[in-house]
Design a protein around this motif. Structure first.
Motif, PDB file in Angstrom:
ATOM      1  N   GLU A   1       4.422  50.352 -30.886  1.00 52.20           N
ATOM      2  CA  GLU A   1       3.647  51.458 -30.732  1.00 52.20           C
ATOM      3  C   GLU A   1       2.452  52.321 -31.608  1.00 52.20           C
TER       4      GLU A   1
ATOM      5  N   GLN B   1      -0.224  50.645 -29.347  1.00 51.88           N
ATOM      6  CA  GLN B   1      -1.124  51.220 -28.252  1.00 51.88           C
ATOM      7  C   GLN B   1      -1.397  52.471 -28.116  1.00 51.88           C
TER       8      GLN B   1
ATOM      9  N   SER C   1      -1.708  54.492 -24.569  1.00 54.86           N
ATOM     10  CA  SER C   1       0.077  54.305 -23.840  1.00 54.86           C
ATOM     11  C   SER C   1       0.247  56.016 -23.301  1.00 54.86           C
TER      12      SER C   1
ATOM     13  N   GLU D   1      11.575  53.837 -25.805  1.00 56.33           N
ATOM     14  CA  GLU D   1      12.291  53.810 -27.028  1.00 56.33           C
ATOM     15  C   GLU D   1      13.654  54.166 -26.274  1.00 56.33           C
TER      16      GLU D   1
ATOM     17  N   GLU E   1       2.717  58.508 -22.909  1.00 59.72           N
ATOM     18  CA  GLU E   1       3.676  58.917 -23.992  1.00 59.72           C
ATOM     19  C   GLU E   1       5.374  59.385 -23.320  1.00 59.72           C
TER      20      GLU E   1
ATOM     21  N   THR F   1       6.319  56.162 -23.250  1.00 56.25           N
ATOM     22  CA  THR F   1       7.175  55.222 -24.126  1.00 56.25           C
ATOM     23  C   THR F   1       7.988  55.209 -24.600  1.00 56.25           C
TER      24      THR F   1
ATOM     25  N   LYS G   1       1.059  50.863 -17.753  1.00 60.89           N
ATOM     26  CA  LYS G   1       0.778  49.454 -18.706  1.00 60.89           C
ATOM     27  C   LYS G   1      -0.778  49.061 -18.025  1.00 60.89           C
TER      28      LYS G   1
END
Length: 253
Positions: free
Chosen positions: A199, A202, A205, A214, A207, A210, A10
């Motif tokens: 999401e 982003q 970002s 999640e 995967e 993320t 990030k």
């Protein structure tokens, strides 16, 4: 609970471009027993807490509270405004002056959201590490890279330090007042409900990161009833989801 943040990617908030070292995170019973070894890396730790969070943690950190300087804040009406931040910075300076030639080299936050806002801001201002000891699963800010500061009655977000360690002890935060856990549950539901929108915002970002967030949110929201009962495994899931969402969201609104 095993926590591996190595997959998290990030960018730094507030326009800063810098390498990020993610904290080592321990979420388990007796996590604070690791503090003895952690503090061997430093010469002059200073603890920051308020009277309520000190009372919650002191039975588990009795010797540490005796051995190190403690900045104990009044919890009544406590908020991170500019005046209060300057006051806490002055107290850190007093601690350093009282230790002669040895500089303050780490701040230890013992508390919930507000205490951590003070500590990570002061750590950034002072250029030192900080260690996070949450006393309630009430906030997603334990691994945030910003501090929420009130200016002219409005929230502003200032760059702050990530903790080097997070020692989230279920023996402590699992016994927090029910209303604080409810705040954490409300934050969890807000993050979960807003995940799809987040999401989409982003585009850069990773995967894997993320998916990691999640999964943590989904696992946690399934156990909300157990969180309210203080069940240890559920409380660990709550804390993990809060820490991870605070780390990946740029601000702790």
């Amino acid at each position: 609970m095993d926590v591996d943040l190595s997959q998290v990617t990030k960018p730094s908030p507030c326009g800063e471009d810098q390498d990020i070292t993610f904290p080592q995170v321990f979420i388990e019973a007796e996590a604070v027993t690791k503090l003895v070894d952690v503090l061997e890396e430093y010469q002059n730790p200073v603890f920051i807490c308020d009277s309520n969070t000190r009372a919650a943690a002191e039975p588990y950190l009795e010797e540490e509270f005796k051995d190190y300087p403690v900045i104990e804040l009044d919890p009544e009406g406590l908020m991170t405004d500019e005046k209060s931040l300057k006051k806490v910075l002055r107290q850190v300076e007093y601690c350093e002056e009282g230790c002669g030639a040895v500089c303050v080299d780490v701040l230890v936050a013992i508390g919930a959201g507000t205490v951590h806002d003070f500590t990570r801001y002061c750590a950034k201002a002072y250029g030192v590490d900080y260690i996070s000891i949450p006393t309630a699963a009430s906030s997603s800010g334990f691994a945030s890279r910003v501090a929420v500061v009130m200016k002219n009655g409005e929230k502003t977000f200032l760059p702050a330090n990530l903790p080097k360690y997070i020692l989230a002890d279920t023996d402590i935060f699992g016994k927090a007042p029910r209303e604080l856990t409810e705040k954490g549950i409300a934050k969890l539901r807000m993050r979960y409900d807003g995940f799809d929108d987040w999401e989409e915002e982003q585009p850069d970002s990773e995967e894997e990161s993320t998916d990691m967030l999640e999964k943590a949110l989904k696992k946690a929201v399934r156990d909300i009833d157990d969180m309210r009962d203080g069940e240890e495994d559920a409380m660990e899931k709550l804390m993990y989801a809060l820490i991870l969402s605070g780390l990946m969201w740029e601000t702790n609104e």
